[in-house]
Design a protein around this motif. Sequence first.
Motif, PDB file in Angstrom:
ATOM      1  N   LEU A 426    -107.331  26.348 -26.251  1.00  0.00           N
ATOM      2  CA  LEU A 426    -106.907  25.800 -25.206  1.00  0.00           C
ATOM      3  C   LEU A 426    -108.450  24.802 -24.310  1.00  0.00           C
ATOM      4  CD1 LEU A 426    -106.099  29.419 -23.305  1.00  0.00           C
ATOM      5  CD2 LEU A 426    -104.882  27.815 -24.998  1.00  0.00           C
ATOM      6  N   PRO A 427    -107.786  23.768 -24.076  1.00  0.00           N
ATOM      7  CA  PRO A 427    -108.797  23.290 -22.905  1.00  0.00           C
ATOM      8  C   PRO A 427    -108.945  24.176 -21.434  1.00  0.00           C
ATOM      9  CG  PRO A 427    -105.810  22.463 -22.986  1.00  0.00           C
ATOM     10  CD  PRO A 427    -106.345  23.369 -23.508  1.00  0.00           C
ATOM     11  N   ASP A 428    -110.012  23.375 -21.107  1.00  0.00           N
ATOM     12  CA  ASP A 428    -110.371  24.103 -19.900  1.00  0.00           C
ATOM     13  C   ASP A 428    -109.435  24.681 -18.650  1.00  0.00           C
ATOM     14  OD1 ASP A 428    -112.788  24.775 -21.567  1.00  0.00           O
ATOM     15  OD2 ASP A 428    -113.970  23.147 -20.562  1.00  0.00           O
ATOM     16  N   ASP A 429    -109.115  23.280 -18.818  1.00  0.00           N
ATOM     17  CA  ASP A 429    -107.378  22.805 -17.282  1.00  0.00           C
ATOM     18  C   ASP A 429    -106.850  24.121 -17.539  1.00  0.00           C
ATOM     19  OD1 ASP A 429    -106.328  22.099 -19.081  1.00  0.00           O
ATOM     20  OD2 ASP A 429    -105.364  20.226 -17.396  1.00  0.00           O
ATOM     21  N   LEU A 430    -106.211  24.447 -18.793  1.00  0.00           N
ATOM     22  CA  LEU A 430    -105.273  25.133 -18.650  1.00  0.00           C
ATOM     23  C   LEU A 430    -106.011  26.998 -18.668  1.00  0.00           C
ATOM     24  CD1 LEU A 430    -102.385  26.259 -19.684  1.00  0.00           C
ATOM     25  CD2 LEU A 430    -102.699  25.749 -22.042  1.00  0.00           C
ATOM     26  N   ARG A 431    -107.136  27.155 -19.438  1.00  0.00           N
ATOM     27  CA  ARG A 431    -107.824  28.296 -19.525  1.00  0.00           C
ATOM     28  C   ARG A 431    -108.209  29.214 -17.835  1.00  0.00           C
ATOM     29  NH1 ARG A 431    -110.271  31.754 -23.220  1.00  0.00           N
ATOM     30  NH2 ARG A 431    -109.940  29.814 -24.917  1.00  0.00           N
ATOM     31  N   GLN A 432    -108.043  27.568 -17.715  1.00  0.00           N
ATOM     32  CA  GLN A 432    -108.385  27.611 -15.811  1.00  0.00           C
ATOM     33  C   GLN A 432    -107.098  29.271 -15.223  1.00  0.00           C
ATOM     34  OE1 GLN A 432    -107.700  26.947 -12.443  1.00  0.00           O
ATOM     35  NE2 GLN A 432    -108.991  27.865 -11.447  1.00  0.00           N
ATOM     36  N   ARG A 433    -105.977  27.890 -15.435  1.00  0.00           N
ATOM     37  CA  ARG A 433    -104.819  28.691 -14.997  1.00  0.00           C
ATOM     38  C   ARG A 433    -104.877  30.139 -15.536  1.00  0.00           C
ATOM     39  NH1 ARG A 433    -103.717  22.861 -15.387  1.00  0.00           N
ATOM     40  NH2 ARG A 433    -102.087  23.826 -17.528  1.00  0.00           N
ATOM     41  N   PRO A 465    -108.254  19.974  -7.967  1.00  0.00           N
ATOM     42  CA  PRO A 465    -108.840  21.012  -6.398  1.00  0.00           C
ATOM     43  C   PRO A 465    -107.439  21.650  -6.273  1.00  0.00           C
ATOM     44  CG  PRO A 465    -108.603  18.423  -6.477  1.00  0.00           C
ATOM     45  CD  PRO A 465    -108.278  18.568  -8.042  1.00  0.00           C
ATOM     46  N   ARG A 466    -106.637  21.613  -6.401  1.00  0.00           N
ATOM     47  CA  ARG A 466    -104.581  22.362  -5.591  1.00  0.00           C
ATOM     48  C   ARG A 466    -105.390  24.009  -6.678  1.00  0.00           C
ATOM     49  NH1 ARG A 466    -100.764  21.896  -2.628  1.00  0.00           N
ATOM     50  NH2 ARG A 466    -101.054  19.888  -3.340  1.00  0.00           N
ATOM     51  N   ASP A 467    -105.460  23.700  -7.973  1.00  0.00           N
ATOM     52  CA  ASP A 467    -105.586  24.933  -9.548  1.00  0.00           C
ATOM     53  C   ASP A 467    -106.904  25.900  -8.603  1.00  0.00           C
ATOM     54  OD1 ASP A 467    -103.521  24.494 -10.467  1.00  0.00           O
ATOM     55  OD2 ASP A 467    -104.976  23.045 -12.132  1.00  0.00           O
ATOM     56  N   ARG A 468    -107.538  25.490  -7.805  1.00  0.00           N
ATOM     57  CA  ARG A 468    -109.245  25.614  -7.815  1.00  0.00           C
ATOM     58  C   ARG A 468    -109.031  26.113  -6.507  1.00  0.00           C
ATOM     59  NH1 ARG A 468    -114.129  25.038  -8.833  1.00  0.00           N
ATOM     60  NH2 ARG A 468    -114.483  25.102  -7.294  1.00  0.00           N
ATOM     61  N   VAL A 469    -108.158  25.929  -5.656  1.00  0.00           N
ATOM     62  CA  VAL A 469    -107.586  26.217  -4.589  1.00  0.00           C
ATOM     63  C   VAL A 469    -106.922  27.907  -4.376  1.00  0.00           C
ATOM     64  CG1 VAL A 469    -106.382  26.812  -2.595  1.00  0.00           C
ATOM     65  CG2 VAL A 469    -108.073  24.553  -2.771  1.00  0.00           C
ATOM     66  N   ARG A 470    -106.114  27.588  -5.795  1.00  0.00           N
ATOM     67  CA  ARG A 470    -104.755  28.718  -5.582  1.00  0.00           C
ATOM     68  C   ARG A 470    -106.611  30.390  -6.609  1.00  0.00           C
ATOM     69  NH1 ARG A 470    -101.535  25.169  -8.144  1.00  0.00           N
ATOM     70  NH2 ARG A 470     -99.215  25.497  -7.319  1.00  0.00           N
ATOM     71  N   GLU A 578     -98.454  21.924   4.153  1.00  0.00           N
ATOM     72  CA  GLU A 578     -98.778  22.154   2.099  1.00  0.00           C
ATOM     73  C   GLU A 578     -98.541  23.023   1.824  1.00  0.00           C
ATOM     74  OE1 GLU A 578    -100.764  23.078  -0.936  1.00  0.00           O
ATOM     75  OE2 GLU A 578    -100.389  20.639   0.104  1.00  0.00           O
ATOM     76  N   PRO A 579     -97.513  23.483   0.182  1.00  0.00           N
ATOM     77  CA  PRO A 579     -96.808  24.779  -0.078  1.00  0.00           C
ATOM     78  C   PRO A 579     -97.810  25.586  -0.229  1.00  0.00           C
ATOM     79  CG  PRO A 579     -96.316  22.494  -1.873  1.00  0.00           C
ATOM     80  CD  PRO A 579     -97.084  22.204   0.035  1.00  0.00           C
ATOM     81  N   LEU A 580     -99.257  25.406  -0.528  1.00  0.00           N
ATOM     82  CA  LEU A 580     -99.574  26.527  -0.987  1.00  0.00           C
ATOM     83  C   LEU A 580    -100.628  27.578   0.547  1.00  0.00           C
ATOM     84  CD1 LEU A 580    -102.753  25.484  -3.087  1.00  0.00           C
ATOM     85  CD2 LEU A 580    -101.283  27.550  -3.085  1.00  0.00           C
ATOM     86  N   ALA A 581     -99.828  26.225   1.506  1.00  0.00           N
ATOM     87  CA  ALA A 581    -100.349  27.062   3.337  1.00  0.00           C
ATOM     88  C   ALA A 581     -98.897  27.963   4.023  1.00  0.00           C
ATOM     89  CB  ALA A 581    -100.214  26.125   3.577  1.00  0.00           C
ATOM     90  N   GLU A 582     -97.314  26.829   3.476  1.00  0.00           N
ATOM     91  CA  GLU A 582     -96.279  27.778   4.078  1.00  0.00           C
ATOM     92  C   GLU A 582     -96.214  28.743   3.869  1.00  0.00           C
ATOM     93  OE1 GLU A 582     -91.817  26.195   3.530  1.00  0.00           O
ATOM     94  OE2 GLU A 582     -92.929  26.581   2.040  1.00  0.00           O
ATOM     95  N   PRO A 583     -96.503  29.740   2.891  1.00  0.00           N
ATOM     96  CA  PRO A 583     -96.962  31.134   2.846  1.00  0.00           C
ATOM     97  C   PRO A 583     -97.663  31.586   4.478  1.00  0.00           C
ATOM     98  CG  PRO A 583     -97.245  30.942   0.753  1.00  0.00           C
ATOM     99  CD  PRO A 583     -97.443  29.888   1.478  1.00  0.00           C
ATOM    100  N   PHE A 584     -98.312  31.019   4.325  1.00  0.00           N
ATOM    101  CA  PHE A 584     -98.930  31.703   5.812  1.00  0.00           C
ATOM    102  C   PHE A 584     -98.480  31.119   7.335  1.00  0.00           C
ATOM    103  CE2 PHE A 584    -102.650  30.240   2.517  1.00  0.00           C
ATOM    104  CZ  PHE A 584    -103.608  31.698   2.526  1.00  0.00           C
ATOM    105  N   LEU A 585     -98.000  30.471   6.926  1.00  0.00           N
ATOM    106  CA  LEU A 585     -96.883  30.116   8.732  1.00  0.00           C
ATOM    107  C   LEU A 585     -95.672  31.025   8.468  1.00  0.00           C
ATOM    108  CD1 LEU A 585     -96.453  28.072  11.237  1.00  0.00           C
ATOM    109  CD2 LEU A 585     -95.052  27.138   9.447  1.00  0.00           C
ATOM    110  N   LEU A 586     -94.630  31.170   7.411  1.00  0.00           N
ATOM    111  CA  LEU A 586     -94.273  32.195   7.253  1.00  0.00           C
ATOM    112  C   LEU A 586     -94.128  34.388   7.255  1.00  0.00           C
ATOM    113  CD1 LEU A 586     -92.550  31.045   4.146  1.00  0.00           C
ATOM    114  CD2 LEU A 586     -91.233  30.415   6.517  1.00  0.00           C
ATOM    115  N   GLY A 587     -95.788  33.929   7.174  1.00  0.00           N
ATOM    116  CA  GLY A 587     -96.007  35.651   7.097  1.00  0.00           C
ATOM    117  C   GLY A 587     -96.410  35.747   8.550  1.00  0.00           C
ATOM    118  N   THR A 588     -97.128  34.835   9.052  1.00  0.00           N
ATOM    119  CA  THR A 588     -97.737  34.937  11.191  1.00  0.00           C
ATOM    120  C   THR A 588     -95.850  34.694  11.571  1.00  0.00           C
ATOM    121  OG1 THR A 588     -99.164  33.783  10.025  1.00  0.00           O
ATOM    122  CG2 THR A 588     -99.031  34.269  12.419  1.00  0.00           C
ATOM    123  N   ALA A 589     -95.259  34.527  11.486  1.00  0.00           N
ATOM    124  CA  ALA A 589     -94.291  33.854  12.466  1.00  0.00           C
ATOM    125  C   ALA A 589     -93.508  35.599  11.668  1.00  0.00           C
ATOM    126  CB  ALA A 589     -93.420  32.416  11.714  1.00  0.00           C
ATOM    127  N   ALA A 590     -93.214  35.359  11.015  1.00  0.00           N
ATOM    128  CA  ALA A 590     -92.039  36.776  10.873  1.00  0.00           C
ATOM    129  C   ALA A 590     -93.460  38.524  11.493  1.00  0.00           C
ATOM    130  CB  ALA A 590     -92.098  37.257   9.021  1.00  0.00           C
TER     131      ALA A 590
END
Length: 950
Positions: A426-433, A465-470, A578-590
Amino acid sequence: MTGPLREREEAHALLAAEAERARAGGGRFVLLRGATGTGRSAMLEAAAAHAAGRGLRVLRARCSPEDTAVPFAAVLHLLGPVPEFADLTPGLDDRGSAARLWRLLRSYAARSPVLVAVDDVHLADEASRRWLVEAARRVDRLPVLVVATERSQYDIDPRPAGLTHALSPSLVRTHTLAPLTDTAAGALVRAAFPTAPDDWTADCVHAGAGNPLLLHALLDDLHGTPPPSPVPDTCAALYPGAYPAAVSWWLDTTGPTTAETARTLAALEQADDAHSRPRPHPHPRPRTPPSRTVAPAPLATTAALLADATGADPARVAGWLTAMTRLGMLRADAEGRPRYAHPLLRDAVLSGWPGARRRAAQLAVAEAMLRRGDRVDAVARQLLGSGPAGLPWVLRVLRDAVAVAVHQGRPDDAVVYLRRALAEPLPDDLRQRLLTELGSLEYASADAPAGLPRLAEALDLPAEPRDRVRTALALGTALAGRGEVRAAVEVLRATEAGLTGHPELVRTVRTASALLSDQDQTVRREAYRWLTDTARRSPELVGATGQALLVRYAATAGASSAKAAMARLRTLLTEPAEPLAEPFLLGTAAAVAQWADELDEAEGLVERGLAGQRPSLLHPMQRALRDVLLDIAAARGDYTRLLAETETETGAETVPDTDTDTDAETPAAGGPTNADAHALLALVETGRAAQARRLAARFDLRGAPDSWELNRFLYARGILRLSDGDTTGALHDFLECGRRQSARAVLSPVVTPWRSAAARCRLALGSPREAIALAEEELRLARVWDTPRTIGRALRVLARATGGRRGLELAEESVALLRDSPADAELIAALLTRGRLLSTGGDRSRARDSLREAAERAERLGAVRLRSRAEEALRAGGARRTSTAHTGTASLTGSERRIAELAAAGRTNTEIADLLHIARRTVETHLTSAYRKLGIRRRGELAEALKGEA
């Protein structure tokens, strides 16, 4: 003629009769046919012994592949031991040699009747075979009985025609030896092991597969491990190994193509059994053996797959499967597929195959399955046994199988597929995911020791960067879940340092840090101090998610009203996220919407948040969103759903079948969760005190890590202690909960109303002033938040502590407020308080009405504790409680009605579970309760029952 062989009486009788015919001067040619291991040689030996006993002279020959190049080798073996023929050497002329050999035999037979016994005639040289065919035409005029054995087994590569192919049926008596029936095989087992139980005997019968050779070899091996030791599933447990040697010899006689197909079938079956769910024993062992009939469609499907994988003729493979099923080597499973009669037989078939060859076969099977369009998880199961292939389709299949397994709620299978995928180049980026997904799933499936190193390894690999944040979010979530909150925050901060030029990802990481810090009081203070200061100076740096966290912080600190908080959150929800941040907003509001009694809106926000989650990636909001669902169920007093959901969340049976204190629960690792706190409260409210005590006893809170969940559990344990009459212990828990919450700046009663609970304890302990002070402080904070649930609860407790006319006024206000609240349990408690105060004031009529309403509502809600207290108060006032609705739609709880209506509309249990974001088991529990209350037995009766009671 007698012998030890079973179910061979017909063959014995035939040979005995022909021996008497030879003694009388008339010869015969008898051919004993049968599959490998069915006892042809044993029958021939028995015939020879019987003939010798009847005065016949016996000439024996055993044919061998080594002699096929020597003309008349088999006949020489027959006549060579006879002194008169010791110098016999055939000439170069086959015809002349055959004639000479025939004259010599005829001369020898003239002296006395003769039995010519030829074993394995299918291996004889061509000249000997022609001589025997000619003998069959002449032997009827001589006192000679010729008995030959011939292998007659269906092979995938066709074998040469048999000995009798060129003979008229009138010239030869042919008898085919059938495989042993299960009854005969069982008798052999019991003869060897007279005390063996029936299931052990049946196991041996299946492993013997109707083949005397295999069965006797197995019984020889099992003499070292007699019952009650189980019949093993692998050959490694056998000694001295006669059984695997017999199976190996059986395979050698079939030819290379048949052996390859047999082993490929074993590999196919082994892969399917090893990774299928559920995973019962692949071959159930009933007292009555299963049928050997195979449905044509599954057989044809298996034949096509094996033929494609091995390159064999599909028609011949199908014929071989049919033949092996008739012989008993294969049996049909529940779906009609041909399978080896026992796992031990399958293992023996595979044992002689080199590992590399087995892996190559499983790759070939997987590719064949893919070509014919099999389910992706079935193809992936075959790939698990293959080695790294470096082929694009292999990785594609494994990743698709991961997605299917995750979607179907089979994380353990997804883990296995991901581990196999990571074996591919595997290439490194795919192995990382893939490492991030694998670590997340391993952690979520309770394999945290494996999950954390995977996530750490993924974080060290180069990635977008997005994969690193995930990956950082997943690792931070896992660390915080193990109580390592500071380490989690440090991981996120280190990731943030590498996100220059990605402000939206920086906000996501900072929001995650703030959320994860909820588990640690010190880190939480630091995180919210940063959020507050940054929002004041540069609000764009915290974004909508950070602003939502500050709204929640203000709500818990008693610095905001529900109306203002919801207005602000609704505005924030309209902003792009931001898609990665939206769950924080929805969960907090809930969470805030649940506190604000906007339960339907809270459920909708949770639904949106969970829909955006990937179950194969750890995210701080996954658990938070599910916690909000539990909070919503608790607010509604939906105890049935709570108990079912908490059992799913904790992975333990929170409601055992027994209701005693004698069985100790296994101590729980780590601290209690929100699910544990809700389970404890639900058990108390439903009158299951013994189970509640066992659950509480599982946790040693002295060593539990500091967290808001520990505080909530302290409150729940206090309720249990108060219910049990341990008022002092309960007060300690409530005050400790309050101390910890206050240290976290959580002052509002929206999370844990510890003050009102402590006020009840103070009142019971004879300290009304302290009780009133606590209740008044909670009422003050409740009025800041300004929802019926919080104010109504505080008013109820203050009314009880105050008493008299003023207390009754407060209780009336509490009841009036709570009638507009979704919190049914709080309304019941308020009705109960009002009824008692009315009774004390002498207004017995109104008191009875209030207490009856409380009892009836408690009945419908399943609140056993509150119902019992209402009934006690009624009896104390000299009144009988009117009967409540135990059946009919009026008896349904809100959740039961909602689920019953969806089921009546045609929704499946899975669809209902997905729609309501609850476990399938919860749906089943509610439907079972609804069926009982509605007096129906089938799903199809729901619509009419609901309509008829409307």
